[in-house]
Scaffold this motif. Structure first.
Motif: not given
Length: 205
Positions: A176-205
């Motif tokens: 809490l109280g801290r800035w984060y750059h967050v990105v969510a991508t989806r390609t070929c059925g795979t969802n990925t979450i990036y936090i501060d420029g780094v892939s944090d978790n990915s899964a096919a959904k």
């Protein structure tokens, strides 16, 4: 952009939607070009990171019309947002890149009319800066039925996926109280979450 029944308590800035999946290198570049910016000052965006933009809401003063309650989309696709519940005195705040908008966690939201350009059923990326004040179950960006949902959980983690389908959840917890750059991508059925420029978790959904 926010789902009306789940309200964020925190600040958002520099929200972008792409009709393609950003590569890991592009996510890192997008984070890197803005992470060192002086608070309240927006650096220029590299041309390649403008490619595929179908929604870009800076929330800067020049792109926010309080008279009409509109937030201008500068991507060129015309996906202007309409503010609801926000205050001219407390909502606009100095943020990570220029002006951001503070959501009070009660009834603040921005809605964008349904548009074909935002019906991102295949490759997609959502990018934004966020700073949470309270950890709550809330949508950052929600497309609604048969769409997609990117948001926060009460345990401080992020979730991302197609609406009504099990989402991928971040491994990391937002402080809490801290800035984060967050990105969510989806390609070929795979969802990925990036936090501060780094892939944090990915899964096919």
């Amino acid at each position: 952009t926010d789902e009306s029944t789940r309200f964020l308590n925190g600040t958002l800035d520099d929200l972008r939607a792409y009709n393609r999946a950003l590569s890991a290198a592009e996510v890192t570049k997008l984070y890197g070009q803005s992470r060192g910016a002086k608070t309240g000052v927006a650096p220029p965006t590299p041309a390649n990171l403008m490619s595929g933009l179908v929604g870009y809401w800076t929330f800067d003063g020049k792109n926010t019309n309080w008279r009409t309650q509109q937030v201008v989309d500068i991507s060129g696709t015309g996906n202007t947002g309409t503010m609801s519940g926000m205050s001219t005195s407390s909502s606009p705040v100095s943020a990570k890149l220029g002006q951001g908008l503070l959501y009070d966690g009660v009834n603040d939201l921005i809605t964008v009319a349904d548009a074909d350009s935002l019906d991102l059923t295949t490759d997609i990326s959502i990018s934004l800066w966020m700073k949470a004040r309270i950890n709550v179950d809330a949508s950052l960006v929600n497309k609604g039925l048969n769409g997609y949902n990117f948001g926060t959980q009460s345990d401080g983690k992020l979730f991302w996926g197609k609406t009504g389908v099990d989402s991928v959840v971040s491994n990391s917890t937002i402080v809490l109280g801290r800035w984060y750059h967050v990105v969510a991508t989806r390609t070929c059925g795979t969802n990925t979450i990036y936090i501060d420029g780094v892939s944090d978790n990915s899964a096919a959904k």
